[in-house]
Scaffold this active site. Structure first.
Site, PDB file in Angstrom:
ATOM      1  N   GLU A 104     -39.032 -37.612   0.354  1.00 21.46           N
ATOM      2  CA  GLU A 104     -38.525 -36.365   0.621  1.00 21.46           C
ATOM      3  C   GLU A 104     -39.433 -35.266  -0.281  1.00 21.46           C
ATOM      4  OE1 GLU A 104     -33.828 -37.323   0.443  1.00 21.46           O
ATOM      5  OE2 GLU A 104     -34.956 -37.697  -1.418  1.00 21.46           O
ATOM      6  N   ASN A 154     -14.226 -15.543  -7.569  1.00 22.62           N
ATOM      7  CA  ASN A 154     -13.697 -16.996  -7.391  1.00 22.62           C
ATOM      8  C   ASN A 154     -12.140 -16.914  -7.251  1.00 22.62           C
ATOM      9  OD1 ASN A 154     -15.689 -18.735  -6.806  1.00 22.62           O
ATOM     10  ND2 ASN A 154     -16.524 -18.324  -8.624  1.00 22.62           N
ATOM     11  N   GLY A 203     -16.621 -17.642  -3.725  1.00 21.90           N
ATOM     12  CA  GLY A 203     -16.334 -18.905  -3.677  1.00 21.90           C
ATOM     13  C   GLY A 203     -16.973 -19.421  -2.256  1.00 21.90           C
ATOM     14  N   GLY A 204     -18.149 -18.736  -1.930  1.00 23.40           N
ATOM     15  CA  GLY A 204     -18.752 -19.009  -0.602  1.00 23.40           C
ATOM     16  C   GLY A 204     -18.578 -17.959   0.199  1.00 23.40           C
ATOM     17  N   CYS A 237     -21.270 -13.244  -2.756  1.00 21.71           N
ATOM     18  CA  CYS A 237     -20.467 -14.569  -2.772  1.00 21.71           C
ATOM     19  C   CYS A 237     -19.103 -14.479  -3.361  1.00 21.71           C
ATOM     20  CB  CYS A 237     -21.100 -15.506  -3.697  1.00 21.71           C
ATOM     21  SG  CYS A 237     -20.619 -17.142  -3.870  1.00 21.71           S
ATOM     22  N   LYS A 282     -26.932 -13.273  -8.146  1.00 23.05           N
ATOM     23  CA  LYS A 282     -25.735 -13.784  -7.131  1.00 23.05           C
ATOM     24  C   LYS A 282     -24.309 -13.404  -7.656  1.00 23.05           C
ATOM     25  CE  LYS A 282     -23.721 -18.309  -5.754  1.00 23.05           C
ATOM     26  NZ  LYS A 282     -23.842 -19.948  -5.718  1.00 23.05           N
ATOM     27  N   TRP A 283     -23.666 -12.583  -6.991  1.00 18.79           N
ATOM     28  CA  TRP A 283     -22.670 -11.991  -7.483  1.00 18.79           C
ATOM     29  C   TRP A 283     -21.296 -12.524  -6.854  1.00 18.79           C
ATOM     30  CZ3 TRP A 283     -22.052  -6.644  -9.626  1.00 18.79           C
ATOM     31  CH2 TRP A 283     -20.743  -6.153  -9.897  1.00 18.79           C
ATOM     32  N   ASP A 294     -18.143  -9.553   4.752  1.00 11.67           N
ATOM     33  CA  ASP A 294     -17.937  -8.341   5.243  1.00 11.67           C
ATOM     34  C   ASP A 294     -18.848  -7.235   5.524  1.00 11.67           C
ATOM     35  OD1 ASP A 294     -17.069  -6.374   3.351  1.00 11.67           O
ATOM     36  OD2 ASP A 294     -15.877  -8.067   2.822  1.00 11.67           O
ATOM     37  N   PHE A 297       0.908  -1.129  -0.003  1.00 12.51           N
ATOM     38  CA  PHE A 297       0.153   0.048   0.054  1.00 12.51           C
ATOM     39  C   PHE A 297       0.825   1.158  -0.219  1.00 12.51           C
ATOM     40  CE2 PHE A 297      -1.706   3.605   2.317  1.00 12.51           C
ATOM     41  CZ  PHE A 297      -2.894   3.907   1.875  1.00 12.51           C
ATOM     42  N   ASP A 312     -19.058 -22.326   0.550  1.00 19.03           N
ATOM     43  CA  ASP A 312     -19.389 -23.510  -0.230  1.00 19.03           C
ATOM     44  C   ASP A 312     -19.514 -24.913   0.195  1.00 19.03           C
ATOM     45  OD1 ASP A 312     -19.604 -21.990  -2.713  1.00 19.03           O
ATOM     46  OD2 ASP A 312     -17.369 -22.493  -3.251  1.00 19.03           O
TER      47      ASP A 312
HETATM   48  C1  DGJ Z   1     -18.432 -20.405  -6.155  1.00 23.69           C
HETATM   49  C2  DGJ Z   1     -19.701 -20.434  -5.375  1.00 23.69           C
HETATM   50  O1  DGJ Z   1     -19.626 -20.319  -4.204  1.00 23.69           O
HETATM   51  C3  DGJ Z   1     -20.656 -21.550  -5.840  1.00 23.69           C
HETATM   52  O2  DGJ Z   1     -21.795 -21.465  -5.064  1.00 23.69           O
HETATM   53  C4  DGJ Z   1     -20.916 -21.578  -7.413  1.00 23.69           C
HETATM   54  O3  DGJ Z   1     -21.662 -20.288  -7.710  1.00 23.69           O
HETATM   55  C5  DGJ Z   1     -19.622 -21.619  -8.036  1.00 23.69           C
HETATM   56  N1  DGJ Z   1     -18.755 -20.556  -7.662  1.00 23.69           N
HETATM   57  C6  DGJ Z   1     -19.873 -21.434  -9.731  1.00 23.69           C
HETATM   58  O4  DGJ Z   1     -18.907 -21.480 -10.236  1.00 23.69           O
END
Ligand code: DGJ
Length: 746
Positions: A614, A480, A528-529, A526, A476-477, A534, A280, A548
């Protein structure tokens, strides 16, 4: 008046309903920190003892009086290259090459309402509920002014802090560290609670004594990270859920962050928090200023539960801006774990039809719908539909989904680009890469340079075009990978240290514009979960995919860790298939729903593959979630501690009026011949009487106990009995059984 200045004592006091924060403009113009704790309107200067401490230097003006040292007295904002050798808050280099700043008080002002920090989310005022104190400190030789900003939210028991650093010289200066806040806790034995983890196992609580070495909770990943959440609690040794002093420190920031905790030579504890200072730097030209991210502070004298509840209310009431924050969220089904990349329009419609039949309200199409995205190695950046998979485009699919009576949601990952994409081929310089060096790859993708305004503009045009063209109710944004090779091809060499923070500013400006233009769209964050879970992200995303890892037993610790700082309404949590895709563990469907109900509820499985049994069970789960929705999202959350019986995890929701509660319990380790499972409830009205309905889930739970919610009506019990005597559950058998116990005041 929540901010008081006493001109005689020169104290500045910030008062909330149950806390007091005090500082003093002291000898030689230094701003000392006097107190943060339970509300008491006193002059706390008597607490600062001065003594001649070897190797702790004194201000020049103190002359022969060697008892006064910045190195031992509590400070509001410390700096390098001064007499304070402890953690610094500010590190700069003036035009003449001199490091650090000797900051002295100049003036202060109190204004009604909340302050804003430039380009970043921060706490807002819903109408006259807060006041702001701005204290200006200056070092004339360095040509720098630091404005310390304090936001006081009296009813919420929250104090916000930030710093604004201004170049008052006629030449540029460079910042190398600019913390949001420094908080000194002069006395006592403290422990540090922080929330660490990894991908698919986020925010696991760790509690350690604050020792004399510096403890750092940080991320250098360009995102707040799965590994170390930007949130810590300092609590006095022995503090627990219901008693003891605790201080929460939560930066409202989504990039690389750093919180250091140090116990100094005299036993005083210092916490410094803000943007990570590694990689920084910031060039401040004459007249320019730099705003740090905001940090939220809260103090509880009654343990961790009230501290968490304060944060839950504050994040929902004063940070989350979305219209959806307090609205009932739709129950969704996401196709990711149902199909991964392997889908056609027909398959999606079959899944959606079945989901609709079960009671689902929103269908979410996850990754794989665009460009040549047949797997996760390509096509990020090509945000046009793959007509081979979806003939007729998104519009046709959405029409089919809507005909079923469902709303439609879509996954995007806007901050990324694949090397194998039209976008990368057209604009290779839009990716973060160091010239002449092969970049590190992660999920075979690169990160777009959001420090470049034209990249942010392109993303805005692309995404807003998509949202205008198609009837999309939910986004869903995702994000990854983390940032490596951070080099912006648009910045000059001397400004490369600005790229990581400029990336975050670019992201915020994109989200600001999109969420303002499409206020009816429900955005779920999101990374990767829960890799960017934050307070900064919560300003735009009222819910964030928590992890995830959808295994309900693993989720117990993930969601428990999350609950220390973040409200249940922010936690994206779904019922997935069994055996679970991440762990291979089999769990009862009912237990999966009990865990997923502690969040923004949905499904992450293929409903066309469910058994008849189910299929019969799921509509009841959705109805149950809808029935208890207000209690779960709007009630007070309690972590409960079963004190006997097999290893289990329990939590409850209590309505603000205390007329209704829901106790949830999952057995993690069933035992033979177990002791009775017992726990004491919390938050109930001791004088009230509650009617109790129990519902148990689990393959081997005796049929007589597997009631529907008309339940096994028990004798009515008083709040006092449940609080002090507690509650004993019947013996539960089988793998991971669970219970929902509803209490209603009569
Ligand atoms: C990571 C997300 O956490 C998953 O739920 C899924 O959307 C995958 N990416 C898709 O690539």
């Amino acid at each position: 008046m929540s901010i008081r200045f006493d001109p005689a004592a020169k104290t500045l006091t910030l008062l909330t309903r149950s806390t007091c924060y005090q500082m003093q403009i002291s000898e030689f113009g230094y701003l000392l920190h006097l107190y943060y704790g339970q509300r008491a309107v006193e002059n706390f200067r008597y607490l600062c003892q001065t003594a001649d401490v070897g190797f702790s230097p004194n201000p020049y003006e103190s002359k022969l009086d060697r008892r006064w040292s910045l190195d031992t007295l509590p400070q509001e904002y410390s700096s390098t290259n001064t007499a304070d050798f402890r953690l610094s808050s500010l590190n700069l280099c003036a035009a003449n090459g001199a490091w650090g700043a000797d900051l002295r008080y100049v003036r202060h002002a109190v204004t009604p309402g909340a302050y804003a920090v430039t380009g970043m989310p921060c706490a807002f005022d819903k109408g006259g509920e807060s006041e702001t104190l701005a204290v200006v400190l200056r070092d004339a030789s360095a040509g720098v002014e630091v404005e310390l900003l304090y936001g006081v939210f009296p009813e919420q028991d929250v104090i916000t802090r930030a710093a604004r650093i201004r170049n008052t010289a006629d030449k540029p200066l460079r910042l190398f560290k600019a913390a949001s806040a420094c908080l000194d806790l002069p006395f006592g034995r403290w422990e540090l609670l922080h929330f660490h983890g990894r991908h698919a196992m986020e925010r696991i609580l760790e509690r350690t004594p604050v020792a004399t070495e510096i403890q750092t909770v940080s991320s250098r990943r360009g995102a707040s990270s799965h590994q170390q959440n930007p949130f810590v609690i300092l609590c006095r040794e022995g503090a627990n859920e219901d008693s003891g002093d605790c201080v929460a420190v939560m930066p409202v920031y989504s990039g690389s962050h750093r919180t250091d905790v140090e116990r100094d030579q005299m036993g005083s504890v210092r916490v410094v928090t803000g943007i990570h200072d590694e990689q920084f730097s910031w060039q401040l030209n004459p007249g320019e200023s730099f705003d740090t991210p905001q940090v939220l502070l809260s103090f509880s004298a009654c343990g961790l539960t009230p501290l968490s509840q304060t944060l839950h209310r504050f994040l929902r009431g004063n940070i989350c801006r979305s219209r959806w924050t307090n609205r009932r969220r739709p129950v969704l089904l996401n196709n990711w774990e149902a199909t991964y990349f392997d889908f056609t329009a027909d398959k999606l419609l079959r899944i959606a039809r079945e989901a609709r039949n079960l009671g689902v309200e929103l269908f979410v199409l996850d990754d794989g719908w665009f460009g040549r995205r047949s797997d996760d190695n390509r096509a990020l950046g090509d945000w046009f539909v793959n007509e081979d998979k979806l003939p007729g485009g998104l519009e046709t699919l959405i029409a089919g989904i809507k005909e079923l009576g469902l709303r439609f949601g879509l996954w995007v990952e806007p901050e990324m680009v694949s090397e194998d994409s039209d976008l990368y081929r057209a604009h290779p310089d839009w990716a973060l890469t160091v010239p002449g060096r092969d970049p590190a790859m992660s999920r075979n993708q690169l990160v777009l340079d959001l420090a470049r305004p034209e990249v942010v503009d392109w993303l805005y045009d692309t995404l807003s075009g998509l949202l205008r063209r198609c009837d999309i109710s939910y986004i869903k944004w995702d994000m990854n990978r983390h940032l490596t090779d951070v080099y912006s091809h648009a910045l000059p060499p001397e400004r490369q240290g600005e790229a990581p923070h400029r990336y975050v500013l670019g992201l915020y400006s994109l989200l600001e514009r999109l969420t303002a233009a499409f206020p009816e769209v429900l955005f779920e964050g999101c990374a990767g979960g829960g890799g960017r879970f934050d307070a900064g992200m919560l300003a735009y995303f009222p819910q964030i995919w928590c992890s995830d890892d959808t295994d309900p037993i693993e989720r117990l610790s993930i969601q428990k860790g999350t609950s220390y700082g973040y409200p249940v309404s922010a936690v994206g949590s779904h019922v997935s298939a069994s055996p679970n895709h991440q762990t291979g563990r089999g769990t009862p469907l009912g237990t999966r729903a009990v865990v997923a109900m502690a969040g923004s509820f949905g499904y992450e499985l293929d409903p066309t593959r469910l058994s008849e049994e189910e299929r019969r069970e799921i509509p009841g789960q959705i109805q149950r979630f809808s029935r208890y929705y207000d209690l779960i999202h709007g009630g007070d959350y309690y972590r409960l501690e079963p004190d006997c019986g097999p290893e289990s995890e329990a939590w409850s929701f209590v309505s603000p009026e205390k007329d209704e509660a829901l106790l949830c319990l999952v057995v993690k380790h069933p035992e033979a011949n177990p002791a009775p499972l017992h726990l004491r409830l919390k938050g109930l009205d001791p004088a009230a009487r509650y009617r109790i309905t129990q519902t148990f889930f689990g393959a081997a739970v005796p049929a007589a106990l597997q009631a529907d919610d008309s339940g096994d009506a028990l004798p009515v019990l008083s709040g006092a009995a449940l609080l002090y005597g507690g509650y004993t559950l019947p013996r539960l058998f089988g793998d991971y059984p669970s219970a929902l116990i509803h209490l209603e005041k009569i």
